[in-house]
Design an enzyme around this catalytic site. Structure first.
Site, mmCIF file in Angstrom:
data_model
loop_
_atom_site.group_PDB
_atom_site.id
_atom_site.type_symbol
_atom_site.label_atom_id
_atom_site.label_comp_id
_atom_site.label_asym_id
_atom_site.label_seq_id
_atom_site.Cartn_x
_atom_site.Cartn_y
_atom_site.Cartn_z
ATOM 1 N N ASN A 243 0.801 -1.218 0.000
ATOM 2 C CA ASN A 243 0.000 0.000 0.000
ATOM 3 C C ASN A 243 0.834 1.268 0.000
ATOM 4 O O ASN A 243 0.352 2.328 0.390
ATOM 5 C CB ASN A 243 -0.988 0.008 1.168
ATOM 6 N N PHE A 245 2.430 4.465 -1.759
ATOM 7 C CA PHE A 245 1.853 5.244 -2.855
ATOM 8 C C PHE A 245 2.455 6.637 -2.896
ATOM 9 O O PHE A 245 3.104 7.083 -1.933
ATOM 10 C CB PHE A 245 0.325 5.364 -2.684
ATOM 11 N N HIS A 370 6.585 6.278 10.570
ATOM 12 C CA HIS A 370 5.565 5.630 11.422
ATOM 13 C C HIS A 370 5.931 4.192 11.804
ATOM 14 O O HIS A 370 5.173 3.542 12.506
ATOM 15 C CB HIS A 370 4.146 5.752 10.841
ATOM 16 N N HIS A 467 -1.797 6.424 12.169
ATOM 17 C CA HIS A 467 -1.017 6.801 10.972
ATOM 18 C C HIS A 467 -1.852 6.707 9.705
ATOM 19 O O HIS A 467 -1.383 6.979 8.614
ATOM 20 C CB HIS A 467 0.220 5.914 10.850
ATOM 21 N N GLY A 468 -3.105 6.265 9.844
ATOM 22 C CA GLY A 468 -3.976 6.116 8.686
ATOM 23 C C GLY A 468 -5.314 5.646 9.209
ATOM 24 O O GLY A 468 -5.598 5.787 10.418
#
Ligand SMILES: Nc1nc2c(ncn2[C@@H]2O[C@H](COP(=O)(O)O)[C@@H](O)[C@H]2O)c(=O)[nH]1
Ligand SMILES: [Mn+2]
Length: 555
Positions: A243, A245, A370, A467-468
């Site tokens: 993931n 990007f 992170h 972090h997301g």
């Protein structure tokens, strides 16, 4: 001998369970293990609906049951649970009993879980609590609202330990993180159909960047070289799989004084240390001993290697940004270096490379790791300073004591795996803003860490934030479920549904489903948990226009 009662569960999903009674004649020392194994595997197929069960683990110890002794040990505990696997390794952290407990383990380790609105997987909570209470030296653990299960240790988690460091807790992608860079574009150049043209321009960003000497020059920072060796350095400037990007976003709501300006376009880069970090972790886990005692030679060398990988990861994000800016702002001379030359042995003078890296810093808004380990003062506290103590909270929080402790009891090692720091370790100051990305199809929120007495000045959140949004579906589940849901419409997943949507560049078929927005939690649920817990504010918002994962440049 009476029959033995136990529970079978799926190795990859501990919420699916069924009971099983083992007749005593299968447990005689003279018996073959085959009928016993067959009974367990057959029950797993019929009751747990596991297609091809092949391996059996003791959930308590994580040990695979191979010998008669393994079986008798596992079945000695009344109501023990066996995890059944379709070939994969044991998932989760073994819950060792008191006899096996590490003398420095802390069964009372406080665990904060900052989750109410965001959905959280039970396995992730088990991994969080088991890790906190069994690994040596643990003094605090926090589950962020993006918490989700990892192979053995959870993602979206922070662990603080004293006297020990645990390399597997931060994983192999050492230094993975996110950086925002300003671009010279405005929203009119990326909205709607214009986004397609921008996506088309993003070429020449795959594969190795330039030659060895140029890469070596790029891998120099204020501390000197952070080269990793030819094999790894060849991938500097590349995004990587999974993931990771690079995403072109419009700032919908800006934040004054930070570089995030409404209606301007920014680039969010998410990448790490590529294969280099993984090669480090591998060396430290090869012998099976995963925890390193503070001060041991091995720990000191690991910390040095880890630090080098952090620097490498930053240089990687900067080079990805340079390569993207060279496509987005083709007339800008400073970014020309981002283009590859025809021959691998062409060289550029070092001055030009140093200048380009400096120019990239001017465009950078924020850059955080992170996945990392950090020595910080513990517990966090305010430094009483007469110069600032009367000038309000904002001034006070810039004086939070983070990395000043010297005595052993003053500091801990904070391990972040998928968790953003709330302060800048280089300048020892709270970070003004951080990205909280949702997915390629949902907004990235601009959040600001907050500190207060109620949160113990950062103790509750272990000086970290989500972090997301974190996965709501494992990769495997996303691939099978979304793969069949969008079987005949996979191309539609790569185009914006509306004027405000995202053009996605992803030439890897499986990744299209694995990384679909539906595979992630709702970013607003994550942010509302952070706000309710008093650890962050939402101060702005960006929306994606072009999301770049991987491109087959031959097309
Ligand atoms: N804006 C985007 N956010 C994305 C995308 N793919 C994933 N994500 C989010 O980033 C984090 C990264 O998680 P990590 O554990 O791999 O570091 C993830 O939780 C998602 O919320 C994307 O394409 N665009
Ligand atoms: Mn990451």
């Amino acid at each position: 001998m009476p029959s033995t009662r136990l529970t079978l569960t799926l190795n990859t999903n501990r919420t699916t369970k069924c009971p099983l009674l083992i007749p005593s004649d299968l447990l005689l020392p003279t018996s073959s293990l085959t009928p016993l194994r067959n009974l367990v595997l057959k029950t797993a197929t019929s009751k747990l609906r596991l297609k091809k069960p092949t391996r059996i683990f003791d959930v308590l110890t994580g040990k695979e049951l191979l010998t008669f002794e393994d079986w008798t040990t596992a079945l000695r505990d009344p109501d023990n649970t066996l995890a059944i696997s379709a070939g994969e390794d044991f998932v989760g952290v073994p819950r060792k009993d008191a006899r096996d407990r590490h003398p420095d383990a802390n069964p009372e380790c406080p665990v904060h879980v900052l989750v109410e609105d965001a959905p959280v997987d039970q396995l992730a909570l088990t991994q969080l609590r088991t890790t906190a209470t069994t690994l040596p030296g643990m003094v605090a653990a926090t589950g962020q609202p993006d918490l989700c299960p990892g192979t053995k240790y959870p993602v979206g988690a922070v662990f603080a330990s004293r006297g020990w460091v645990h390399p597997p807790l931060i994983g192999g992608d050492i230094g993975c993180g996110m950086a925002w860079y300003r671009t010279g574009l405005s929203r009119g150049q990326v909205d709607g159909e214009k986004g397609r043209k921008v996506a088309e321009r993003l070429r020449g960003v795959e594969g190795s960047w330039r030659g060895r000497e140029e890469r070596s020059a790029w891998l120099r920072d204020g501390e000197g070289s952070c080269e990793a060796g030819g094999e790894w350095d060849a991938s500097v400037g590349t995004i990587g799989a999974g993931n990771h990007f690079a995403e072109i976003q419009v700032v919908e709501k800006g934040v004054e004084g930070t570089g995030m300006v409404e209606n301007e376009v920014v680039l969010l880069v998410h990448s790490g240390s590529r294969g280099y970090g993984g090669s480090i972790l591998k060396r430290y886990t090869a012998e099976g001993r995963e925890s390193l005692k503070e001060g041991s030679e091995k720990m000191v060398v690991y910390m040095e290697e880890h630090h080098r990988a952090l620097r490498w990861a930053k240089a990687n994000r900067d080079l990805i940004a340079l390569r993207f800016l060279s496509c987005l702002e083709p007339g800008e001379e400073a970014w020309l270096l981002g283009r590859n030359t025809q021959t691998d042995d062409a060289t550029t003078d070092i001055e030009t490379i140093v200048r380009a890296r400096a120019k990239i810093q001017e465009r950078k808004v924020v850059d955080i790791w992170h996945n990392n380990l950090e020595r910080v003062n513990w517990p966090p506290s305010l430094i009483e300073d007469t110069a600032t103590s009367n000038t309000g909270l904002e001034a006070k929080i810039s004086e939070i004591s983070i990395t000043k402790g010297e005595a052993r009891d003053d500091y801990v090692f904070v391990h972040r795996k998928g968790a953003a720091p709330t302060y800048d370790p280089e300048h020892n100051l709270p970070l003004p803003i951080l990205p909280l990305p949702g997915s390629r199809g949902t907004p990235t929120l601009i959040i600001k860490p907050t500190f207060s007495e109620e949160t113990g000045w950062g103790l509750k959140n272990a000086l970290s934030l989500a972090h997301g949004s974190g996965r709501s579906m494992s990769r495997g589940k996303a691939l099978s479920y979304l793969g069949s849901k969008y079987k005949h419409q996979s191309a539609a997943l790569l185009e914006p549904g509306a004027k405000e949507g995202t053009w996605v560049i992803c030439d890897e078929k499986e990744l299209v489903f694995e990384e679909a927005p539906e595979a992630y939690k709702d970013v607003y649920a994550v942010s509302s948990d952070l706000v309710r817990e008093g650890v962050a504010e939402v101060v702005g918002l960006c929306k994606p226009r072009v999301s770049y994962k991987v491109r087959n440049e031959a097309r």
